[in-house]
Design an enzyme around this catalytic site. Sequence first.
Site, PDB file in Angstrom:
ATOM      1  N   CYS A 105       0.848  -1.192   0.000  1.00  0.00           N
ATOM      2  CA  CYS A 105       0.000   0.000   0.000  1.00  0.00           C
ATOM      3  C   CYS A 105       0.885   1.244   0.000  1.00  0.00           C
ATOM      4  O   CYS A 105       1.759   1.389   0.844  1.00  0.00           O
ATOM      5  CB  CYS A 105      -0.904  -0.050   1.229  1.00  0.00           C
ATOM      6  N   GLU A 106       0.657   2.131  -0.973  1.00  0.00           N
ATOM      7  CA  GLU A 106       1.558   3.277  -1.091  1.00  0.00           C
ATOM      8  C   GLU A 106       1.280   4.349  -0.032  1.00  0.00           C
ATOM      9  O   GLU A 106       2.070   5.265   0.138  1.00  0.00           O
ATOM     10  CB  GLU A 106       1.490   3.874  -2.503  1.00  0.00           C
ATOM     11  N   CYS A 116      -2.858  -2.328   6.466  1.00  0.00           N
ATOM     12  CA  CYS A 116      -3.010  -0.986   7.049  1.00  0.00           C
ATOM     13  C   CYS A 116      -4.392  -0.815   7.675  1.00  0.00           C
ATOM     14  O   CYS A 116      -4.619   0.120   8.439  1.00  0.00           O
ATOM     15  CB  CYS A 116      -2.717   0.118   6.032  1.00  0.00           C
ATOM     16  N   HIS A 164       0.802   3.664   3.297  1.00  0.00           N
ATOM     17  CA  HIS A 164       1.396   3.288   4.585  1.00  0.00           C
ATOM     18  C   HIS A 164       2.642   2.430   4.460  1.00  0.00           C
ATOM     19  O   HIS A 164       3.270   2.110   5.459  1.00  0.00           O
ATOM     20  CB  HIS A 164       0.370   2.505   5.420  1.00  0.00           C
ATOM     21  N   GLN A 220      -4.994  -0.445  -4.582  1.00  0.00           N
ATOM     22  CA  GLN A 220      -5.738  -1.534  -5.234  1.00  0.00           C
ATOM     23  C   GLN A 220      -6.583  -1.034  -6.404  1.00  0.00           C
ATOM     24  O   GLN A 220      -6.697  -1.692  -7.431  1.00  0.00           O
ATOM     25  CB  GLN A 220      -6.612  -2.232  -4.177  1.00  0.00           C
ATOM     26  N   HIS A 274      -5.991  -5.599   3.499  1.00  0.00           N
ATOM     27  CA  HIS A 274      -4.999  -4.534   3.652  1.00  0.00           C
ATOM     28  C   HIS A 274      -4.515  -4.508   5.093  1.00  0.00           C
ATOM     29  O   HIS A 274      -5.308  -4.246   6.000  1.00  0.00           O
ATOM     30  CB  HIS A 274      -5.619  -3.179   3.295  1.00  0.00           C
TER      31      HIS A 274
HETATM   32 ZN   LIG Z   1      -2.774   1.789   3.469  1.00  0.00          ZN
END
Ligand SMILES: [Zn+2]
Length: 205
Positions: free
Chosen positions: A94-95, A165, A97, A135, A163
């Site tokens: 995930c960009e 995060c 976090h 995503q 995810h």
């Molecule tokens: Zn994230």
Amino acid sequence: MSDPMTRSRRAAKDNGAPAVDEQRIQAAVREILLAVGEDPDREGLRETPARVGRMYAELFAGVHKDPRIYLKKTFTQKYDEMVLVKDIGFDSMCEHHLLPFMGKAHIAYLPNGKIVGLSKLARVVEVLSRRPQVQERMTEELADSLMDELDARGVGVILEATHTCMTIRGIRKANSLCTTSAMRGSFQTNQSSRAELMALIYGSR
Ligand SMILES: [Zn+2]
């Protein structure tokens, strides 16, 4: 099935992409350890920056790669029914976090005289997942690459992912699953094509 490390090395060779700067990652990880109040020179952490450097080189191996190269080699085939590859596993980052999200991709297309090797669809997923990613964008890029490169009559892409995060921090919803879809061509315009796709993906569950 080869392991992911071998896969990403081979992909790097195919694509001639520049390598990730591991030294720079090492220096940054050492800074992070200092910033959280740790001693980066204690025994357990001494090798950590180098280890994380190697890991990020693997996880971000897709940054400078063009996923479309895997779709350039097509075969002429008179087959007008749907081609669907389900449950292509992926692990991405995930960009927002820099925490992993992982799940499955389901990819379908309606050929227009051209088909592509089935494993190439998994290669495209692999390249797009090995970069800082969201995503939603990954779903759309998958659909658009296939639509353009295969001149397909339709493309349907569905991604389902967990995810971290959302599961290990913030709101901490352990079992949440995020589903995204991108429909192009007949899958977008023709409801029965879309219904057939959904039945094939979810019907047996
Ligand atoms: Zn994230």
